[in-house]
Design an enzyme around this catalytic site. Structure first.
Site, mmCIF file in Angstrom:
data_model
loop_
_atom_site.group_PDB
_atom_site.id
_atom_site.type_symbol
_atom_site.label_atom_id
_atom_site.label_comp_id
_atom_site.label_asym_id
_atom_site.label_seq_id
_atom_site.Cartn_x
_atom_site.Cartn_y
_atom_site.Cartn_z
ATOM 1 C CG ASN A 265 -57.343 25.559 86.454
ATOM 2 O OD1 ASN A 265 -57.351 24.562 87.176
ATOM 3 N ND2 ASN A 265 -56.610 26.633 86.758
ATOM 4 C CG ASP B 241 -60.970 39.332 87.311
ATOM 5 O OD1 ASP B 241 -61.592 38.286 87.611
ATOM 6 O OD2 ASP B 241 -60.930 40.330 88.047
ATOM 7 N NE ARG C 20 -52.998 30.278 92.812
ATOM 8 C CZ ARG C 20 -53.330 30.829 93.972
ATOM 9 N NH1 ARG C 20 -52.387 31.128 94.851
ATOM 10 N NH2 ARG C 20 -54.591 31.072 94.256
ATOM 11 N N GLY C 21 -50.525 25.957 90.105
ATOM 12 C CA GLY C 21 -51.331 24.753 90.334
ATOM 13 C C GLY C 21 -51.731 24.014 89.078
ATOM 14 C CG ASP D 296 -48.746 18.912 96.454
ATOM 15 O OD1 ASP D 296 -49.123 19.754 97.300
ATOM 16 O OD2 ASP D 296 -47.578 18.502 96.377
ATOM 17 C CE LYS E 72 -64.773 24.240 91.598
ATOM 18 N NZ LYS E 72 -64.219 24.393 90.238
ATOM 19 C CE1 TYR F 114 -63.921 25.145 95.157
ATOM 20 C CE2 TYR F 114 -64.380 23.041 96.203
ATOM 21 C CZ TYR F 114 -63.754 23.772 95.215
ATOM 22 O OH TYR F 114 -62.973 23.131 94.287
#
Length: 235
Positions: A76, A53, A15-16, A173, A143, A139
């Site tokens: 990603n 995973d 996804r994304g 988005d 990062k 988070y």
């Protein structure tokens, strides 16, 4: 870095941004391994679906054994949890670090030896360089660590001529940003910038204006930046 004719692996490709990366790489003539924790969640015609995973060393080892030659690794896959640093539990902080730092590192370690002359792209964040709200602090810490990791492996892989690129962005988005009501870049726009950057040999791609504003603030007094953080980001 030439994408046409290359072989690429994308983590979190269900996804994304990950799905957009896989589709764009295919469109540019690459053979693509599209990976995700759940194999059945991958639906990308033309890609080779592969279970991976990134928080599970056994899963990484199994995936590495199924992939032959590799030219491009797109790190990603990531998580973003509600993780204040001084909250009642460190569970979510550990989850973000296990995925965004340790997962990225362990996948890179597994595939780096076969990426001589190839490329690695790590998806970092504008939050690698600043903090915005207590709930995103775990988070942000993960990062920031991933940004440092990216710069470190670039040095360690220089002798084998592996291009190591950081893609930094604030607002795309994707599902991760679904609850945020502000203008967002479409995933395919972010990915196009990233892949253009890889082909141009860039070591850093800044995808949007808020991220550019954050990066530019690093040489200035942080008190000034944090005094009006929203104004500084979207000016």
């Amino acid at each position: 870095m030439q994408i046409n004719g290359s072989t690429a692996l994308v983590t979190g490709a269900n996804r994304g941004l990950g799905k957009a990366f896989a589709e764009a790489l295919l469109a540019r003539g690459a053979t693509v391994y599209a990976t995700a924790r759940r194999l059945e969640s991958i639906d990308i015609p033309g890609a080779i679906a592969l279970q991976l995973d990134i928080t599970d060393p056994a899963s990484i080892e199994a995936a590495a054994g199924k992939v032959g030659e590799l030219d491009i690794l797109i790190n990603n896959a990531g998580t973003s949890t509600e993780a204040p640093l001084l909250g009642p539990s460190t569970e979510n902080i550990r989850r973000d670090l296990d995925t965004n730092f340790w997962g990225t590192l362990n996948v890179t370690r597994a595939f780096a030896p076969r990426l001589a002359g190839g490329a690695i792209l790590n998806v970092i964040s504008a939050l690698s360089w600043y903090t915005f709200s207590p709930g995103s602090n775990g988070y942000a810490a993960s990062k920031a660590a991933e940004w440092s990791l990216t710069n470190g492996i670039r040095l360690e892989l220089a002798d084998q001529k592996t291009l190591v690129t950081a893609l930094a962005l604030a607002i795309a988005d994707t599902d991760m940003m679904a609850g945020v009501d502000i203008p967002k870049l479409a995933p395919h726009e972010v990915v196009a910038q990233a892949l253009d950057g890889l082909e141009a040999g860039k070591i850093e791609v800044i995808a949007d204006k808020p991220t550019a504003n954050v990066k530019a603030s690093l040489s200035r007094d942080p008190a000034d930046f944090y005094a009006d953080i929203s104004g500084k980001l979207f000016a």
